[in-house]
Design a protein around this motif. Structure first.
Motif, PDB file in Angstrom:
ATOM      1  N   VAL A  24       0.827  -1.203   0.000  1.00  0.00           N
ATOM      2  CA  VAL A  24       0.000   0.000   0.000  1.00  0.00           C
ATOM      3  C   VAL A  24       0.866   1.260   0.000  1.00  0.00           C
ATOM      4  O   VAL A  24       0.413   2.329  -0.393  1.00  0.00           O
ATOM      5  CB  VAL A  24      -0.958  -0.015   1.213  1.00  0.00           C
ATOM      6  CG1 VAL A  24      -1.792   1.240   1.282  1.00  0.00           C
ATOM      7  CG2 VAL A  24      -1.852  -1.242   1.157  1.00  0.00           C
ATOM      8  N   GLN A  57      -5.291   2.559  -4.803  1.00  0.00           N
ATOM      9  CA  GLN A  57      -6.016   2.429  -3.535  1.00  0.00           C
ATOM     10  C   GLN A  57      -7.340   1.709  -3.716  1.00  0.00           C
ATOM     11  O   GLN A  57      -7.698   0.857  -2.900  1.00  0.00           O
ATOM     12  CB  GLN A  57      -6.244   3.814  -2.912  1.00  0.00           C
ATOM     13  CG  GLN A  57      -4.975   4.430  -2.399  1.00  0.00           C
ATOM     14  CD  GLN A  57      -5.158   5.885  -2.061  1.00  0.00           C
ATOM     15  OE1 GLN A  57      -6.061   6.557  -2.541  1.00  0.00           O
ATOM     16  NE2 GLN A  57      -4.263   6.395  -1.225  1.00  0.00           N
ATOM     17  N   HIS A  67      -8.530   6.072   2.805  1.00  0.00           N
ATOM     18  CA  HIS A  67      -7.455   6.615   1.970  1.00  0.00           C
ATOM     19  C   HIS A  67      -7.981   6.915   0.566  1.00  0.00           C
ATOM     20  O   HIS A  67      -7.658   7.956  -0.014  1.00  0.00           O
ATOM     21  CB  HIS A  67      -6.279   5.640   1.881  1.00  0.00           C
ATOM     22  CG  HIS A  67      -5.534   5.485   3.155  1.00  0.00           C
ATOM     23  ND1 HIS A  67      -4.292   6.009   3.359  1.00  0.00           N
ATOM     24  CD2 HIS A  67      -5.865   4.860   4.299  1.00  0.00           C
ATOM     25  CE1 HIS A  67      -3.880   5.707   4.576  1.00  0.00           C
ATOM     26  NE2 HIS A  67      -4.828   5.013   5.164  1.00  0.00           N
ATOM     27  N   ALA A  68      -8.773   6.002   0.016  1.00  0.00           N
ATOM     28  CA  ALA A  68      -9.336   6.217  -1.312  1.00  0.00           C
ATOM     29  C   ALA A  68     -10.293   7.412  -1.310  1.00  0.00           C
ATOM     30  O   ALA A  68     -10.290   8.212  -2.252  1.00  0.00           O
ATOM     31  CB  ALA A  68     -10.050   4.959  -1.809  1.00  0.00           C
TER      32      ALA A  68
END
Length: 87
Positions: A24, A57, A67-68
């Motif tokens: 990630v 993501q 996060h996205a």
């Protein structure tokens, strides 16, 4: 963005799972670099980085991951500031 994608491909080639820590990191790096460019008032440069980060993501974490969602928001701001939404 090319270096981020190359690192992602390298990690993927090592067989690390999509939710395993290091895989990630390239997406997060692209997100942070895009946000930095946006803060420096360089939205046109931020857009491709944020697009790449969002793609990674969503694929790795899912479209509803925090996060996205944060990257999608930054991408919208960068696109608007760069005039990309007018095209």
């Amino acid at each position: 963005l090319a270096s981020v994608r190359a690192r992602y491909a390298e990690l993927e080639g090592e067989g690390r799972g999509p939710r395993g820590g290091d895989i990630v990191l390239p997406a997060l790096a692209a997100m942070h670099e895009g946000n930095a460019l946006l803060a420096l008032q360089k939205p046109a440069e931020a857009v491709p980085l944020l697009e790449g980060a969002l793609e990674m993501q969503e694929r790795l974490l899912g479209p509803e991951h925090s996060h996205a969602l944060a990257t999608r928001n930054a991408l919208a701001l960068a696109a608007k500031a760069s005039g990309a939404l007018e095209k």
